[in-house]
Design a protein around this motif. Structure first.
Motif, PDB file in Angstrom:
ATOM      1  N   PRO A 227     -21.389  10.412  15.125  1.00  0.00           N
ATOM      2  CA  PRO A 227     -20.962   9.022  15.393  1.00  0.00           C
ATOM      3  C   PRO A 227     -20.463   8.334  14.125  1.00  0.00           C
ATOM      4  O   PRO A 227     -20.998   8.527  13.035  1.00  0.00           O
ATOM      5  CB  PRO A 227     -22.233   8.365  15.931  1.00  0.00           C
ATOM      6  N   ILE A 228     -19.429   7.533  14.282  1.00  0.00           N
ATOM      7  CA  ILE A 228     -18.833   6.857  13.130  1.00  0.00           C
ATOM      8  C   ILE A 228     -19.821   5.875  12.499  1.00  0.00           C
ATOM      9  O   ILE A 228     -19.828   5.681  11.271  1.00  0.00           O
ATOM     10  CB  ILE A 228     -17.543   6.139  13.560  1.00  0.00           C
ATOM     11  N   GLU A 229     -20.660   5.275  13.319  1.00  0.00           N
ATOM     12  CA  GLU A 229     -21.619   4.288  12.792  1.00  0.00           C
ATOM     13  C   GLU A 229     -22.621   4.908  11.817  1.00  0.00           C
ATOM     14  O   GLU A 229     -23.239   4.194  11.041  1.00  0.00           O
ATOM     15  CB  GLU A 229     -22.377   3.641  13.956  1.00  0.00           C
TER      16      GLU A 229
ATOM     17  N   PHE B 174     -10.403  -0.522  -3.757  1.00  0.00           N
ATOM     18  CA  PHE B 174      -9.120   0.104  -4.023  1.00  0.00           C
ATOM     19  C   PHE B 174      -8.920   1.322  -3.123  1.00  0.00           C
ATOM     20  O   PHE B 174      -7.828   1.560  -2.597  1.00  0.00           O
ATOM     21  CB  PHE B 174      -9.034   0.509  -5.491  1.00  0.00           C
ATOM     22  N   ARG B 175      -9.973   2.123  -2.923  1.00  0.00           N
ATOM     23  CA  ARG B 175      -9.863   3.282  -2.042  1.00  0.00           C
ATOM     24  C   ARG B 175      -9.569   2.845  -0.610  1.00  0.00           C
ATOM     25  O   ARG B 175      -8.731   3.453   0.087  1.00  0.00           O
ATOM     26  CB  ARG B 175     -11.143   4.099  -2.098  1.00  0.00           C
ATOM     27  N   ILE B 176     -10.263   1.822  -0.160  1.00  0.00           N
ATOM     28  CA  ILE B 176     -10.021   1.317   1.182  1.00  0.00           C
ATOM     29  C   ILE B 176      -8.584   0.803   1.322  1.00  0.00           C
ATOM     30  O   ILE B 176      -7.900   1.041   2.322  1.00  0.00           O
ATOM     31  CB  ILE B 176     -11.032   0.225   1.545  1.00  0.00           C
ATOM     32  N   SER B 177      -8.131   0.090   0.297  1.00  0.00           N
ATOM     33  CA  SER B 177      -6.756  -0.421   0.314  1.00  0.00           C
ATOM     34  C   SER B 177      -5.753   0.720   0.384  1.00  0.00           C
ATOM     35  O   SER B 177      -4.758   0.657   1.118  1.00  0.00           O
ATOM     36  CB  SER B 177      -6.505  -1.271  -0.931  1.00  0.00           C
ATOM     37  N   ASN B 178      -6.000   1.802  -0.363  1.00  0.00           N
ATOM     38  CA  ASN B 178      -5.119   2.971  -0.308  1.00  0.00           C
ATOM     39  C   ASN B 178      -5.107   3.588   1.083  1.00  0.00           C
ATOM     40  O   ASN B 178      -4.052   3.986   1.603  1.00  0.00           O
ATOM     41  CB  ASN B 178      -5.573   4.014  -1.327  1.00  0.00           C
ATOM     42  N   ASN B 179      -6.286   3.699   1.699  1.00  0.00           N
ATOM     43  CA  ASN B 179      -6.364   4.268   3.045  1.00  0.00           C
ATOM     44  C   ASN B 179      -5.598   3.405   4.049  1.00  0.00           C
ATOM     45  O   ASN B 179      -4.884   3.924   4.919  1.00  0.00           O
ATOM     46  CB  ASN B 179      -7.826   4.403   3.484  1.00  0.00           C
ATOM     47  N   ILE B 180      -5.754   2.099   3.912  1.00  0.00           N
ATOM     48  CA  ILE B 180      -5.038   1.210   4.836  1.00  0.00           C
ATOM     49  C   ILE B 180      -3.536   1.364   4.665  1.00  0.00           C
ATOM     50  O   ILE B 180      -2.773   1.425   5.645  1.00  0.00           O
ATOM     51  CB  ILE B 180      -5.475  -0.250   4.613  1.00  0.00           C
ATOM     52  N   ARG B 181      -3.090   1.437   3.403  1.00  0.00           N
ATOM     53  CA  ARG B 181      -1.652   1.577   3.160  1.00  0.00           C
ATOM     54  C   ARG B 181      -1.126   2.917   3.676  1.00  0.00           C
ATOM     55  O   ARG B 181      -0.031   3.001   4.235  1.00  0.00           O
ATOM     56  CB  ARG B 181      -1.369   1.464   1.661  1.00  0.00           C
ATOM     57  N   PHE B 182      -1.920   3.987   3.513  1.00  0.00           N
ATOM     58  CA  PHE B 182      -1.504   5.294   4.032  1.00  0.00           C
ATOM     59  C   PHE B 182      -1.362   5.265   5.559  1.00  0.00           C
ATOM     60  O   PHE B 182      -0.346   5.702   6.112  1.00  0.00           O
ATOM     61  CB  PHE B 182      -2.522   6.356   3.617  1.00  0.00           C
ATOM     62  N   TYR B 183      -2.385   4.739   6.222  1.00  0.00           N
ATOM     63  CA  TYR B 183      -2.315   4.710   7.685  1.00  0.00           C
ATOM     64  C   TYR B 183      -1.284   3.708   8.187  1.00  0.00           C
ATOM     65  O   TYR B 183      -0.763   3.844   9.296  1.00  0.00           O
ATOM     66  CB  TYR B 183      -3.692   4.397   8.271  1.00  0.00           C
ATOM     67  N   GLN B 184      -0.970   2.717   7.361  1.00  0.00           N
ATOM     68  CA  GLN B 184       0.097   1.794   7.730  1.00  0.00           C
ATOM     69  C   GLN B 184       1.429   2.543   7.852  1.00  0.00           C
ATOM     70  O   GLN B 184       2.195   2.327   8.794  1.00  0.00           O
ATOM     71  CB  GLN B 184       0.207   0.677   6.697  1.00  0.00           C
ATOM     72  N   ASN B 185       1.689   3.446   6.910  1.00  0.00           N
ATOM     73  CA  ASN B 185       2.906   4.255   6.988  1.00  0.00           C
ATOM     74  C   ASN B 185       2.859   5.219   8.170  1.00  0.00           C
ATOM     75  O   ASN B 185       3.867   5.464   8.824  1.00  0.00           O
ATOM     76  CB  ASN B 185       3.098   5.035   5.685  1.00  0.00           C
TER      77      ASN B 185
ATOM     78  N   PRO C  12     -18.790   2.407   2.819  1.00  0.00           N
ATOM     79  CA  PRO C  12     -17.647   1.624   3.320  1.00  0.00           C
ATOM     80  C   PRO C  12     -16.327   2.400   3.293  1.00  0.00           C
ATOM     81  O   PRO C  12     -15.509   2.240   4.195  1.00  0.00           O
ATOM     82  CB  PRO C  12     -17.602   0.406   2.385  1.00  0.00           C
ATOM     83  N   VAL C  13     -16.124   3.225   2.270  1.00  0.00           N
ATOM     84  CA  VAL C  13     -14.862   3.977   2.193  1.00  0.00           C
ATOM     85  C   VAL C  13     -14.774   4.986   3.332  1.00  0.00           C
ATOM     86  O   VAL C  13     -13.757   5.085   4.025  1.00  0.00           O
ATOM     87  CB  VAL C  13     -14.753   4.676   0.822  1.00  0.00           C
ATOM     88  N   ARG C  14     -15.854   5.748   3.531  1.00  0.00           N
ATOM     89  CA  ARG C  14     -15.876   6.737   4.618  1.00  0.00           C
ATOM     90  C   ARG C  14     -15.780   6.053   5.981  1.00  0.00           C
ATOM     91  O   ARG C  14     -15.068   6.515   6.885  1.00  0.00           O
ATOM     92  CB  ARG C  14     -17.162   7.562   4.512  1.00  0.00           C
ATOM     93  N   TYR C  15     -16.484   4.952   6.122  1.00  0.00           N
ATOM     94  CA  TYR C  15     -16.494   4.224   7.401  1.00  0.00           C
ATOM     95  C   TYR C  15     -15.093   3.706   7.740  1.00  0.00           C
ATOM     96  O   TYR C  15     -14.604   3.875   8.861  1.00  0.00           O
ATOM     97  CB  TYR C  15     -17.492   3.078   7.306  1.00  0.00           C
ATOM     98  N   ALA C  16     -14.427   3.076   6.768  1.00  0.00           N
ATOM     99  CA  ALA C  16     -13.072   2.564   7.005  1.00  0.00           C
ATOM    100  C   ALA C  16     -12.096   3.704   7.286  1.00  0.00           C
ATOM    101  O   ALA C  16     -11.234   3.607   8.170  1.00  0.00           O
ATOM    102  CB  ALA C  16     -12.603   1.748   5.797  1.00  0.00           C
TER     103      ALA C  16
END
Length: 644
Positions: free
Chosen positions: A275-277, A358-369, A283-287
């Protein structure tokens, strides 16, 4: 020989000889007729004696007489039969003539009947043709009772239903030709009838599509050929198609929300993946798990939409706009994406480590693309991801600004070796760690100028300011030492950023390069001034520059540029040229970059050589009144060789 032949001829002409020959050589034995006659003779000639031979002629004649009598009796029988046949033939002839007469009379009487019969036969043929045409017309322009019932009471849709519906469409199309070429009234009646049947069929097909789409609640629905064909036909009515797709989107959105909740709390089949929870403490793994799940769900739903909407039917007449798929996909993912957004906001608001942010921001930007490849430009989901990315940048900048504030509050003096301070080095290590993470990101750094600008404004610019403030705290340092310290700091910063930044004012990296070059230029001036001072040419240099700007007379008459003063300075320069270790500034060894150190020393000596070349030219000019002083000077090329 001749006498012998003559003897044979006489022998043959002897009559007795001929008879003997005839008796001895009977030819009748080989004659078939003779043999038949002998066989017949044996029937009534049982014994060959004298009496039988004497009676042979009479017996033969009696036998012939009996045969003739028998033949005559047979002929009488035949004759009586022929006479009876003749009577019968005459009777037949009489009957034939009577029948012929009667037939003639009957033909005359039945001529009118025969004419009517022929007319009726022609009419019958026309009726048969009309019957065939009527059957063909009914087959082409009418539905059978079974087909009508199939279209009006469609509980299940199958090949027979589609075949009947295609027939209705063909009839409707053919009626247009019928109206133009034949009876208008019949064509309109048939069109009206077929239109009613077609509308009921479309309504039944629409209801069936709705029921089918509402049943797609599983994770991997299967689209049958009947459903694709039905959706293609329903698509000819845009309103019906919109309603069907709305039901499909609603069903899949609800299914996706349930699947997301299961992934959060239950995990995959058999608990794998977990489970994701369970990773909410990280936080990085969860996001990353949240965004990755949304990507996986988006890819699956996109494949389902492609399989449902992009028809592979050979006779397809409805074209599907591929731009419709991103819009439907955005609506399907809307519910799950809202839940992901809420959780991301909670994560970002609770993260306290700038590296995690910063890691979370990178993940968001990657999935945004990644999401952009599925959803296109105009998408609410992409807007939410962009909002999350902007929020992460703001929080990241806030953390960096906090770190920069603490850094500027604890500025310390430059160390004795003029290297960057511990606080500066720690901040630079943090900066490198951030940029190294960015460099390993899937998304290219060059395409993310806002992040680079944030990093520069929040951390790089404070580091430059820190170096300036730190250099001003120690009043005991010389100007050259202050410049060396600042160059060391800027160079360390430049080395840390060069792998990740490209030149350009939009990221602020250009400002750092300008700052570094300014410090180097000032240190080059200090190096040149130091060498001229050691060579006792600094006063000559100052007077020479002043005279070059305003004095118009001979330089030898200018105060400070007399021949004796120049001669002493040149002798001092020659002594200094013999001591190359005395050329650089003593603190120049504190420069951590050998490349910069060589550049500053070489540039400083180049300024000295340029000044000496200009001074040698002025001394060599007779109008300046230096006489033979030029003969005691080194040539500029010799000075350049010694200094450079």
């Amino acid at each position: 020989m001749t006498s012998l032949d003559h003897g044979d001829t006489a022998h043959n002409k002897n009559p007795l000889n001929k008879k003997l020959q005839k008796i001895l050589n009977p030819k009748f034995l080989s004659d078939i007729d003779t043999q038949d006659a002998l066989l017949a003779l044996s029937d009534f000639f049982p014994e060959n004696n004298v009496r039988s031979r004497r009676k042979l002629r009479s017996d033969t004649e009696l036998r012939g007489l009996r045969l003739n009598e028998e033949f005559l009796a047979s002929l009488e029988t035949v004759n009586s039969a022929l006479e009876q046949l003749s009577v019968e033939v005459k009777s037949i002839d009489s009957c034939y003539k009577d029948m012929t007469a009667r037939l003639g009379e009957t033909r005359e009487r039945c001529a009118e009947v025969l004419e009517q019969t022929a007319t009726l036969q022609k009419e019958m043929q026309q009726v048969e043709k009309r019957s065939l045409l009527l059957d063909a017309f009914c087959h082409k322009f009418q539905l059978s009772s079974q087909e009508t019932q199939l279209l009006e009471q469609a509980d299940e849709v199958g090949p027979s239903f589609f075949q009947a519906l295609r027939k209705v469409q063909h009839i409707h199309t053919d009626c247009q030709t019928l109206i133009r070429s034949s009876d208008l009234h019949v064509g309109l009646e048939i069109m009206e009838s077929m239109a009613g049947i077609q509308e009921r069929a479309y309504e039944n097909l629409f209801r069936w599509c709705q029921r089918t789409c509402r049943s797609f609640t599983g994770e991997f629905p299967v689209f049958t050929h009947e459903l694709k064909n039905a959706l293609q036909i329903v698509s000819q009515r845009e309103a019906l198609r919109v309603y069907v797709l709305d039901d499909y989107v609603t069903t899949r959105r609800s299914s996706l929300v349930r699947s997301f909740i299961d992934s959060l709390t239950l995990g995959g089949p058999g608990g794998n993946p977990k489970p994701i929870e369970m990773h909410s403490h990280d936080p990085v793994r969860y996001a990353s798990d949240l965004l990755g799940w949304l990507h996986q769900a988006m890819a699956s739903e996109n494949e389902l939409l492609v399989a449902l909407l992009l028809q592979d039917i050979p006779d397809s007449v409805v074209s599907v706009d591929k731009s419709e798929i991103p819009m439907l996909l955005n609506r399907i993912c809307e519910g799950a994406s809202h839940m992901v957004k809420v959780r991301l906001e909670q994560i970002l608001s609770n993260v306290i480590d700038s590296m995690d942010l910063f890691r979370i921001s990178n993940n968001i930007r990657f999935y945004q693309n990644v999401y952009h490849g599925f959803l296109g430009d105009n998408s609410e989901l992409l807007k939410f991801v962009a909002d999350m990315y902007e929020l992460s940048l703001k929080l990241f900048a806030k953390h960096l600004n906090g770190h920069a504030s603490k850094l500027l509050e604890s500025v310390s003096e430059p160390p004795f070796d003029l290297e960057p301070t511990i606080q500066f080095t720690e901040s630079l290590t943090l900066l490198r760690s951030i940029l190294s993470l960015e460099n390993t990101s899937v998304a290219p750094l060059e395409g993310n100028r806002p992040l680079l600008h944030t990093i520069y404004e929040s951390l790089v610019a404070p580091l430059i300011e820190y170096a300036t403030i730190s250099a001003s705290l120690d009043s005991t340092l010389s100007q050259a030492e202050l410049l060396i310290y600042q160059i060391n700091c800027c160079d360390r910063l430049h080395q840390g950023l060069a792998l990740y930044y490209s030149t350009g004012e939009e990221t602020g990296f250009e400002k750092l390069l300008v700052q570094l070059q300014t410090h180097q230029d000032r240190l080059i001036q200090e190096q040149a001034s130091f060498f001229l001072s050691k060579a006792k040419l600094n006063i000559i240099h100052m007077h020479y520059l002043t005279a070059d700007k305003s004095y118009e007379g001979a330089l030898s008459l200018y105060s400070g540029l007399e021949s004796d003063s120049l001669l002493q300075a040149i002798l001092s320069l020659q002594q200094l040229l013999a001591l190359p270790d005395q050329h650089p500034i003593p603190q120049l060894d504190c420069l951590r970059s050998k490349k910069i150190r060589d550049y500053i020393l070489g540039s400083g000596m180049r300024l000295v050589c340029d000044f000496y070349t200009s001074l040698h030219s002025s001394i060599s000019d007779p109008s300046n009144g230096y006489g033979d002083l030029k003969d005691k000077l080194h040539q500029p090329s010799e000075i350049e060789h010694l200094l450079l």
